[in-house]
Design a protein around this motif. Structure first.
Motif, short mmCIF file in Angstrom:
data_model
loop_
_atom_site.label_atom_id
_atom_site.label_comp_id
_atom_site.label_asym_id
_atom_site.label_seq_id
_atom_site.Cartn_x
_atom_site.Cartn_y
_atom_site.Cartn_z
N ARG A 75 0.86 -1.18 0.00
CA ARG A 75 0.00 0.00 0.00
C ARG A 75 0.90 1.23 0.00
NH1 ARG A 75 -5.15 1.31 0.44
NH2 ARG A 75 -5.68 3.34 1.31
N LEU A 76 0.72 2.07 -0.99
CA LEU A 76 1.51 3.29 -1.11
C LEU A 76 0.97 4.36 -0.18
CD1 LEU A 76 1.69 3.37 -5.01
CD2 LEU A 76 3.41 2.47 -3.42
N THR A 77 1.84 5.26 0.23
CA THR A 77 1.40 6.39 1.05
C THR A 77 1.29 7.62 0.16
OG1 THR A 77 3.67 6.91 1.66
CG2 THR A 77 2.46 5.50 3.16
N ARG B 189 1.06 11.30 0.66
CA ARG B 189 1.18 12.45 1.56
C ARG B 189 1.56 13.68 0.75
NH1 ARG B 189 4.75 8.88 4.82
NH2 ARG B 189 3.36 7.73 6.18
N LEU C 160 -3.49 3.12 -4.98
CA LEU C 160 -2.63 3.05 -3.80
C LEU C 160 -2.16 1.62 -3.50
CD1 LEU C 160 -4.35 5.51 -1.29
CD2 LEU C 160 -2.23 5.84 -2.58
N ASN D 219 8.00 3.71 -0.57
CA ASN D 219 6.64 3.41 -1.06
C ASN D 219 5.74 4.64 -1.08
OD1 ASN D 219 7.41 0.72 -1.28
ND2 ASN D 219 6.75 0.27 0.81
N ALA D 220 6.34 5.78 -1.39
CA ALA D 220 5.60 7.03 -1.45
C ALA D 220 5.02 7.24 -2.85
CB ALA D 220 6.51 8.20 -1.10
#
Length: 138
Positions: free
Chosen positions: A32-34, A36, A55, A98-99
């Motif tokens: 799961r990507l973040t 932000r 995501l 993982n952004a």
């Protein structure tokens, strides 16, 4: 704000192979990507992106398109993946940790092989050597 370092982009079809082996090694498992930061959240909203689908990076079903490296170190910093979601093709740019960097709604024919892709030369050789060495230690 300008980037902290210069980057260069390489395409999966023109190598270097060691770079893409390394990216696939780092991003080998579904994750799961973040998302932000204002930029990525705003882009997803503007482009009416299917957030939940984009995501969930699954390297088994997503196609790797390109990778960007720091020109000073030759190390990977971002990768672009293609995925079909919500009836559209998307490029999903994934950075370190993982952004989620951004998402781009693209035409199905688009392949990402523009004039800014590095295909040979000293930087190409450096990136190949650096990533081959990193994989020996992986």
């Amino acid at each position: 704000m300008s980037p902290r370092f210069e980057t260069a982009r390489f395409h999966v079809q023109s190598g270097p192979d060691s770079l893409f082996v390394r990216v696939r090694h780092i991003l080998r498992d579904p994750v799961r990507l973040t998302a932000r930061g204002g930029h990525v959240v705003e882009r997803m909203r503007q482009r009416e992106a299917p957030v939940e689908e984009l995501l969930l990076l699954d390297p088994r079903t997503w196609d790797l398109v390109s990778a960007e490296v720091r020109t000073d170190t030759g190390k990977w910093v971002k990768a672009t993946w293609r995925v079909r979601a919500d009836g559209r093709d998307w490029w999903v740019v994934v950075g370190l940790g993982n952004a989620l960097v951004t998402v781009i709604d693209v035409d199905p024919w688009r392949r990402g092989r523009g004039p800014d892709i590095v295909v040979d030369g000293l930087l190409y050789a450096k990136v190949d050597a650096v990533n081959a060495e990193l994989m020996r230690g992986a």
